[in-house]
Write a protein that holds these residues in place. Structure first.
Motif, PDB file in Angstrom:
ATOM      1  N   ARG A 260     -33.110   0.494   7.424  1.00 56.20           N
ATOM      2  CA  ARG A 260     -31.714   0.183   7.738  1.00 56.20           C
ATOM      3  C   ARG A 260     -30.783   1.214   7.112  1.00 56.20           C
ATOM      4  O   ARG A 260     -29.822   1.675   7.744  1.00 56.20           O
ATOM      5  CB  ARG A 260     -31.388  -1.227   7.228  1.00 56.20           C
ATOM      6  N   ARG A 261     -31.065   1.616   5.893  1.00 56.63           N
ATOM      7  CA  ARG A 261     -30.252   2.643   5.235  1.00 56.63           C
ATOM      8  C   ARG A 261     -30.330   3.954   6.004  1.00 56.63           C
ATOM      9  O   ARG A 261     -29.323   4.659   6.159  1.00 56.63           O
ATOM     10  CB  ARG A 261     -30.739   2.817   3.787  1.00 56.63           C
ATOM     11  N   ALA A 262     -31.502   4.284   6.524  1.00 52.26           N
ATOM     12  CA  ALA A 262     -31.657   5.522   7.289  1.00 52.26           C
ATOM     13  C   ALA A 262     -30.785   5.505   8.540  1.00 52.26           C
ATOM     14  O   ALA A 262     -30.220   6.547   8.934  1.00 52.26           O
ATOM     15  CB  ALA A 262     -33.122   5.720   7.665  1.00 52.26           C
ATOM     16  N   LEU A 263     -30.647   4.350   9.173  1.00 47.99           N
ATOM     17  CA  LEU A 263     -29.796   4.259  10.362  1.00 47.99           C
ATOM     18  C   LEU A 263     -28.327   4.442  10.004  1.00 47.99           C
ATOM     19  O   LEU A 263     -27.569   5.101  10.729  1.00 47.99           O
ATOM     20  CB  LEU A 263     -30.016   2.903  11.045  1.00 47.99           C
ATOM     21  N   LEU A 264     -27.906   3.885   8.883  1.00 47.51           N
ATOM     22  CA  LEU A 264     -26.527   4.073   8.436  1.00 47.51           C
ATOM     23  C   LEU A 264     -26.282   5.538   8.082  1.00 47.51           C
ATOM     24  O   LEU A 264     -25.229   6.107   8.432  1.00 47.51           O
ATOM     25  CB  LEU A 264     -26.233   3.165   7.243  1.00 47.51           C
ATOM     26  N   GLY A 270     -22.916   0.274  11.880  1.00 47.39           N
ATOM     27  CA  GLY A 270     -23.506  -0.877  11.204  1.00 47.39           C
ATOM     28  C   GLY A 270     -24.940  -0.997  11.662  1.00 47.39           C
ATOM     29  O   GLY A 270     -25.304  -0.501  12.737  1.00 47.39           O
ATOM     30  N   ALA A 271     -25.772  -1.611  10.849  1.00 50.62           N
ATOM     31  CA  ALA A 271     -27.172  -1.801  11.212  1.00 50.62           C
ATOM     32  C   ALA A 271     -27.630  -3.143  10.671  1.00 50.62           C
ATOM     33  O   ALA A 271     -27.274  -3.525   9.547  1.00 50.62           O
ATOM     34  CB  ALA A 271     -28.042  -0.679  10.652  1.00 50.62           C
ATOM     35  N   VAL A 272     -28.434  -3.854  11.466  1.00 53.50           N
ATOM     36  CA  VAL A 272     -28.825  -5.213  11.108  1.00 53.50           C
ATOM     37  C   VAL A 272     -30.179  -5.526  11.737  1.00 53.50           C
ATOM     38  O   VAL A 272     -30.531  -4.986  12.793  1.00 53.50           O
ATOM     39  CB  VAL A 272     -27.746  -6.215  11.589  1.00 53.50           C
ATOM     40  N   VAL A 273     -30.946  -6.378  11.069  1.00 51.03           N
ATOM     41  CA  VAL A 273     -32.179  -6.881  11.656  1.00 51.03           C
ATOM     42  C   VAL A 273     -31.835  -7.746  12.862  1.00 51.03           C
ATOM     43  O   VAL A 273     -30.901  -8.544  12.822  1.00 51.03           O
ATOM     44  CB  VAL A 273     -32.980  -7.690  10.613  1.00 51.03           C
ATOM     45  N   SER A 274     -32.564  -7.584  13.934  1.00 47.92           N
ATOM     46  CA  SER A 274     -32.333  -8.362  15.148  1.00 47.92           C
ATOM     47  C   SER A 274     -33.066  -9.697  15.060  1.00 47.92           C
ATOM     48  O   SER A 274     -34.294  -9.731  14.957  1.00 47.92           O
ATOM     49  CB  SER A 274     -32.834  -7.587  16.367  1.00 47.92           C
ATOM     50  N   GLY A 275     -32.340 -10.801  15.083  1.00 46.94           N
ATOM     51  CA  GLY A 275     -32.957 -12.118  15.027  1.00 46.94           C
ATOM     52  C   GLY A 275     -33.837 -12.265  13.805  1.00 46.94           C
ATOM     53  O   GLY A 275     -33.413 -12.018  12.670  1.00 46.94           O
TER      54      GLY A 275
END
Length: 319
Positions: A260-264, A270-275
């Motif tokens: 998630r940090r890599a995506l930011l 913003g980045a989040v786990v899906s479901g």
């Protein structure tokens, strides 16, 4: 029992995945399920379920010929897709048949062939199985001449799983309870996402069990997400993304924190786990930026998919 009016012999339903820009777990209910407050959106990643009827030579094709039908299910989704009665497509077919008075028998002369093309990540937190169940309910109701209303289909959908009623409708919705009680909400414009899948899978029950063991109910509301979606403002939506199941998913799969940090770091708003995960969603400012983010992280994930939301609901075609 289905009516005897002519029905199509082949139905195809294209059904989109869903994401949760917001998901809060309020606690465990008396019935053992978790109380949720969540925002659903469909995204332009779709599975396709093709349903066709075949009959033995000299027999009518329609299931009303004897009231018995055999169901044969196949898919191209690999080993991760449940087989037989464990697959939600088969369970949806069984539930619908019982509701409209058809008997499912392996040796019946009327055969219904269900062929699933998987494009939604399997066990990735994007409701692929629920979407497929919704496609089966919609398509088989038409193919079998069930003539059930949308309300009746929604009732059957709720028996199959919390996400299935939303998958019947699509768009953008606020859901409460176990997630099956939904209300449509305003969404302006489109949002662009990079969906990043993992080599491993996370089972939804395991993630909820990890939440029970490691997390507490939160008080965060969906207000900021709903306002950003209504305004069509990705800059506002990015920091508002929230998922109470994310810490539980990270307990089971610790690398999600670094991913998630890599995506930011790659430029996501913003980045989040899906479901229930483990798919990660990165929100981009626009489509071009989504492609740039995808290129920066491509080697880190099993697959990187560029998509948009909202994507409407299932699309049914005959012939």
């Amino acid at each position: 029992m289905p009516q005897s009016q002519p029905s199509p012999t082949r139905i195809q339903v294209r059904v989109p995945a869903k994401i949760n820009p917001f998901l809060a777990v309020r606690g465990v209910r008396e019935d053992g399920y978790h109380e949720l407050s969540t925002v659903f959106q469909t995204v332009a990643l779709s599975d396709t379920l093709t349903m066709s009827v075949m009959a033995a030579e000299g027999r009518m094709y329609h299931p009303t010929s004897g009231g018995r039908v055999a169901v044969h299910f196949s898919h191209d989704g690999g080993a991760g897709v449940p087989a037989g009665d464990d697959n939600l497509v088969v369970r949806a077919a069984t539930l619908l048949a019982d509701r409209i008075g058809l008997r499912l028998q392996a040796d019946a002369p009327i055969r219904t062939l269900l062929a699933l093309e998987k494009r939604i990540p399997v066990a990735g937190g994007m409701a692929g199985g629920s979407a497929d169940a919704a496609a089966a309910l919609l398509g088989l109701n038409e193919l079998w001449g069930g003539d059930l209303s949308r309300r009746a289909l929604l009732e059957l959908a709720a028996d199959l799983g919390a996400d299935v009623p939303f998958c019947l409708v699509g768009g953008t919705a606020l859901a409460t309870g176990t997630g099956s009680a939904t209300a449509g909400v305003l969404c302006r414009g489109s949002f662009h996402w990079v969906a990043c899948t993992a080599d491993e899978e996370l089972a939804t029950p395991a993630v909820y069990a990890a939440w029970d063991d490691h997390c507490e109910p939160g008080e965060q509301t969906a207000d900021d997400v709903l306002a950003a979606v209504a305004a069509g403002d990705p800059e506002r939506l990015g920091p508002a993304l929230h998922n109470d199941l994310q810490p539980a998913a990270e307990v089971l799969m610790p690398r999600l924190r670094a991913d998630r940090r890599a995506l930011l770091d790659a430029g996501a708003l913003g980045a989040v786990v899906s479901g229930s995960g483990p798919t990660l969603l990165a929100l981009a400012a626009d489509q071009a930026e989504a492609h740039r983010i995808a290129g920066r992280v491509a080697g880190r994930f099993a697959d990187v998919l560029i998509t948009r939301s909202p994507a409407g609901g299932p699309v049914l075609s005959a012939g």
